[in-house]
Motif scaffolding. Structure first.
Motif, PDB file in Angstrom:
ATOM      1  N   GLN A   1       0.826  -1.205   0.000  1.00  0.00           N
ATOM      2  CA  GLN A   1       0.000   0.000   0.000  1.00  0.00           C
ATOM      3  C   GLN A   1       0.860   1.255   0.000  1.00  0.00           C
ATOM      4  OE1 GLN A   1      -2.400  -0.901   3.483  1.00  0.00           O
ATOM      5  NE2 GLN A   1      -4.232  -0.812   2.195  1.00  0.00           N
ATOM      6  N   ARG A   2       1.908   1.244   0.795  1.00  0.00           N
ATOM      7  CA  ARG A   2       2.801   2.401   0.880  1.00  0.00           C
ATOM      8  C   ARG A   2       3.448   2.672  -0.477  1.00  0.00           C
ATOM      9  NH1 ARG A   2       5.079   1.215   5.523  1.00  0.00           N
ATOM     10  NH2 ARG A   2       6.599  -0.191   4.641  1.00  0.00           N
ATOM     11  N   LEU A   3       3.905   1.603  -1.142  1.00  0.00           N
ATOM     12  CA  LEU A   3       4.527   1.753  -2.450  1.00  0.00           C
ATOM     13  C   LEU A   3       3.504   2.203  -3.496  1.00  0.00           C
ATOM     14  CD1 LEU A   3       7.148   1.521  -4.053  1.00  0.00           C
ATOM     15  CD2 LEU A   3       6.560  -0.879  -4.494  1.00  0.00           C
ATOM     16  N   GLU A   4       2.288   1.683  -3.404  1.00  0.00           N
ATOM     17  CA  GLU A   4       1.246   2.091  -4.350  1.00  0.00           C
ATOM     18  C   GLU A   4       0.909   3.574  -4.180  1.00  0.00           C
ATOM     19  OE1 GLU A   4      -3.010   0.521  -6.109  1.00  0.00           O
ATOM     20  OE2 GLU A   4      -2.269  -0.306  -4.226  1.00  0.00           O
ATOM     21  N   TYR A   5       0.870   4.044  -2.952  1.00  0.00           N
ATOM     22  CA  TYR A   5       0.590   5.445  -2.668  1.00  0.00           C
ATOM     23  C   TYR A   5       1.697   6.326  -3.262  1.00  0.00           C
ATOM     24  CZ  TYR A   5      -1.695   8.963   0.321  1.00  0.00           C
ATOM     25  OH  TYR A   5      -2.378  10.028   0.799  1.00  0.00           O
ATOM     26  N   LEU A   6       2.929   5.922  -3.065  1.00  0.00           N
ATOM     27  CA  LEU A   6       4.058   6.660  -3.629  1.00  0.00           C
ATOM     28  C   LEU A   6       4.022   6.606  -5.159  1.00  0.00           C
ATOM     29  CD1 LEU A   6       6.575   8.292  -2.925  1.00  0.00           C
ATOM     30  CD2 LEU A   6       7.844   6.149  -2.817  1.00  0.00           C
ATOM     31  N   PHE A   7       3.692   5.450  -5.696  1.00  0.00           N
ATOM     32  CA  PHE A   7       3.557   5.263  -7.139  1.00  0.00           C
ATOM     33  C   PHE A   7       2.561   6.270  -7.720  1.00  0.00           C
ATOM     34  CE2 PHE A   7       1.136   3.072 -10.550  1.00  0.00           C
ATOM     35  CZ  PHE A   7       2.143   2.864 -11.478  1.00  0.00           C
ATOM     36  N   ASP A   8       1.410   6.424  -7.071  1.00  0.00           N
ATOM     37  CA  ASP A   8       0.408   7.388  -7.545  1.00  0.00           C
ATOM     38  C   ASP A   8       0.969   8.799  -7.580  1.00  0.00           C
ATOM     39  OD1 ASP A   8      -1.517   5.437  -7.860  1.00  0.00           O
ATOM     40  OD2 ASP A   8      -2.507   5.843  -5.948  1.00  0.00           O
ATOM     41  N   LEU A   9       1.671   9.175  -6.535  1.00  0.00           N
ATOM     42  CA  LEU A   9       2.233  10.533  -6.482  1.00  0.00           C
ATOM     43  C   LEU A   9       3.317  10.738  -7.536  1.00  0.00           C
ATOM     44  CD1 LEU A   9       2.346  10.993  -2.636  1.00  0.00           C
ATOM     45  CD2 LEU A   9       0.854  12.167  -4.242  1.00  0.00           C
ATOM     46  N   ILE A  10       4.147   9.741  -7.738  1.00  0.00           N
ATOM     47  CA  ILE A  10       5.194   9.866  -8.752  1.00  0.00           C
ATOM     48  C   ILE A  10       4.563   9.956 -10.135  1.00  0.00           C
ATOM     49  CG2 ILE A  10       7.160   8.704  -9.842  1.00  0.00           C
ATOM     50  CD1 ILE A  10       7.909   7.683  -7.016  1.00  0.00           C
ATOM     51  N   ARG A  11       3.503   9.192 -10.363  1.00  0.00           N
ATOM     52  CA  ARG A  11       2.801   9.291 -11.651  1.00  0.00           C
ATOM     53  C   ARG A  11       2.267  10.691 -11.878  1.00  0.00           C
ATOM     54  NH1 ARG A  11      -1.342   4.499 -11.885  1.00  0.00           N
ATOM     55  NH2 ARG A  11      -2.467   6.182 -12.865  1.00  0.00           N
ATOM     56  N   ILE A  12       1.763  11.318 -10.828  1.00  0.00           N
ATOM     57  CA  ILE A  12       1.249  12.679 -10.972  1.00  0.00           C
ATOM     58  C   ILE A  12       2.391  13.643 -11.284  1.00  0.00           C
ATOM     59  CG2 ILE A  12       0.189  14.596  -9.690  1.00  0.00           C
ATOM     60  CD1 ILE A  12      -1.579  12.383  -8.345  1.00  0.00           C
ATOM     61  N   ILE A  13       3.536  13.461 -10.647  1.00  0.00           N
ATOM     62  CA  ILE A  13       4.690  14.304 -10.951  1.00  0.00           C
ATOM     63  C   ILE A  13       5.040  14.192 -12.425  1.00  0.00           C
ATOM     64  CG2 ILE A  13       7.197  14.524 -10.663  1.00  0.00           C
ATOM     65  CD1 ILE A  13       6.774  13.849  -7.696  1.00  0.00           C
ATOM     66  N   TYR A  14       4.956  12.980 -12.960  1.00  0.00           N
ATOM     67  CA  TYR A  14       5.354  12.739 -14.343  1.00  0.00           C
ATOM     68  C   TYR A  14       4.275  13.079 -15.368  1.00  0.00           C
ATOM     69  CZ  TYR A  14      10.023  11.080 -13.590  1.00  0.00           C
ATOM     70  OH  TYR A  14      11.360  11.035 -13.290  1.00  0.00           O
ATOM     71  N   VAL A  15       3.247  13.790 -14.940  1.00  0.00           N
ATOM     72  CA  VAL A  15       2.236  14.246 -15.889  1.00  0.00           C
ATOM     73  C   VAL A  15       2.904  15.079 -16.983  1.00  0.00           C
ATOM     74  CG1 VAL A  15       0.279  15.826 -16.136  1.00  0.00           C
ATOM     75  CG2 VAL A  15       0.284  14.114 -14.339  1.00  0.00           C
TER      76      VAL A  15
ATOM     77  N   LYS B   1      15.102   4.810  -9.084  1.00  0.00           N
ATOM     78  CA  LYS B   1      14.575   3.774  -9.968  1.00  0.00           C
ATOM     79  C   LYS B   1      13.334   4.276 -10.707  1.00  0.00           C
ATOM     80  CE  LYS B   1      16.195  -0.343  -7.495  1.00  0.00           C
ATOM     81  NZ  LYS B   1      15.763  -1.566  -6.774  1.00  0.00           N
ATOM     82  N   SER B   2      12.506   5.011 -10.009  1.00  0.00           N
ATOM     83  CA  SER B   2      11.284   5.544 -10.618  1.00  0.00           C
ATOM     84  C   SER B   2      11.600   6.504 -11.758  1.00  0.00           C
ATOM     85  CB  SER B   2      10.431   6.251  -9.561  1.00  0.00           C
ATOM     86  OG  SER B   2      10.028   5.350  -8.566  1.00  0.00           O
ATOM     87  N   LYS B   3      12.625   7.316 -11.562  1.00  0.00           N
ATOM     88  CA  LYS B   3      13.025   8.258 -12.611  1.00  0.00           C
ATOM     89  C   LYS B   3      13.418   7.511 -13.884  1.00  0.00           C
ATOM     90  CE  LYS B   3      15.816  11.583 -11.294  1.00  0.00           C
ATOM     91  NZ  LYS B   3      16.869  12.300 -10.538  1.00  0.00           N
TER      92      LYS B   3
ATOM     93  N   PHE C   1       1.202  -1.237 -11.951  1.00  0.00           N
ATOM     94  CA  PHE C   1       1.725  -1.215 -10.595  1.00  0.00           C
ATOM     95  C   PHE C   1       2.524  -2.485 -10.303  1.00  0.00           C
ATOM     96  CE2 PHE C   1       1.377  -2.318  -6.085  1.00  0.00           C
ATOM     97  CZ  PHE C   1       2.183  -1.306  -5.591  1.00  0.00           C
ATOM     98  N   ASP C   2       2.047  -3.635 -10.786  1.00  0.00           N
ATOM     99  CA  ASP C   2       2.767  -4.898 -10.535  1.00  0.00           C
ATOM    100  C   ASP C   2       4.175  -4.854 -11.123  1.00  0.00           C
ATOM    101  OD1 ASP C   2      -0.186  -6.980 -10.915  1.00  0.00           O
ATOM    102  OD2 ASP C   2       0.640  -5.987  -9.149  1.00  0.00           O
ATOM    103  N   PHE C   3       4.323  -4.315 -12.336  1.00  0.00           N
ATOM    104  CA  PHE C   3       5.643  -4.178 -12.947  1.00  0.00           C
ATOM    105  C   PHE C   3       6.504  -3.236 -12.111  1.00  0.00           C
ATOM    106  CE2 PHE C   3       8.678  -1.946 -15.616  1.00  0.00           C
ATOM    107  CZ  PHE C   3       9.358  -3.008 -16.204  1.00  0.00           C
ATOM    108  N   TYR C   4       5.936  -2.109 -11.695  1.00  0.00           N
ATOM    109  CA  TYR C   4       6.638  -1.112 -10.889  1.00  0.00           C
ATOM    110  C   TYR C   4       7.113  -1.727  -9.574  1.00  0.00           C
ATOM    111  CZ  TYR C   4       7.379   3.131  -8.136  1.00  0.00           C
ATOM    112  OH  TYR C   4       7.918   4.103  -7.331  1.00  0.00           O
TER     113      TYR C   4
END
Length: 142
Positions: free
Chosen positions: A74-88, A120-122, A131-134
C-alpha cells in the motif's frame, strides 16, 4: 449521482488528500521553505486544487484525512500514484525530487530507500507501467 460522478468525486478527494499530505510533509520541519512553497504551488495546479482549498490546506493540512498506509504494498502504491502525478509533464525536476523523497520518508521509508525508489522511478517513468511491474522493479536488486 451517477457512477461516473461518484468516481470523479473520489478522484478529486484523493488528489486533495495527496496534496494536503504533501503540505503536511513540507511543513514537518517547522515551516514551509520558499523552495517548498514554490513546488506546492505547482503541485496545486497538477492536483487541480482551487485557491480556496489551497489556503484551507495551508492553514490546516491536518484537517484533511490521511489514508492509512498499513502495508509495504500500500505504501509503495501510494508513492507510485504521487510519482505518476509528478510525471504528468514527463519530467521530475530537483524541487519535485526533493519533496517526493521527503514524502517517501514520511510514508515510512528510510532516506536511503526513498532515494533508491525515486532514482529507480526516474528511470521507469518515461511511459505507462502497471503497478505490478513497478513493484517488481522497485523491489528487485540494482
Amino acid at each position: 449521482m451517477s457512477t461516473e460522478d461518484f468516481y470523479e468525486n473520489i478522484k478529486k478527494s484523493t488528489k486533495l488528500n495527496h496534496f494536503a499530505n504533501l503540505v503536511t510533509l513540507a511543513a514537518i520541519d517547522g515551516e514551509i521553505k520558499p523552495i517548498e512553497e514554490k513546488l506546492l504551488k505547482r503541485f496545486s495546479k497538477k492536483f487541480d486544487v482551487s485557491e480556496e482549498n489551497y489556503e484551507k490546506i495551508l492553514d490546516n493540512s491536518a484537517s484533511f484525512p490521511v489514508f492509512a498506509i498499513n502495508s509495504k504494498t500500500q505504501r509503495l502504491e501510494y508513492l507510485f500514484d504521487l510519482i505518476r502525478i509528478i510525471y504528468v509533464d514527463s519530467k521530475m525536476d530537483e524541487a519535485e525530487e526533493f519533496l517526493i523523497i521527503k514524502y517517501a520518508v514520511g510514508l515510512g521509508y528510510s532516506e536511503d530507500l526513498a532515494r533508491s525508489i525515486v532514482n529507480k522511478s526516474k528511470k521507469l517513468f518515461e511511459g505507462n507501467f502497471s503497478f505490478d511491474f513497478y513493484k517488481h522493479f522497485i523491489e528487485s536488486e540494482d
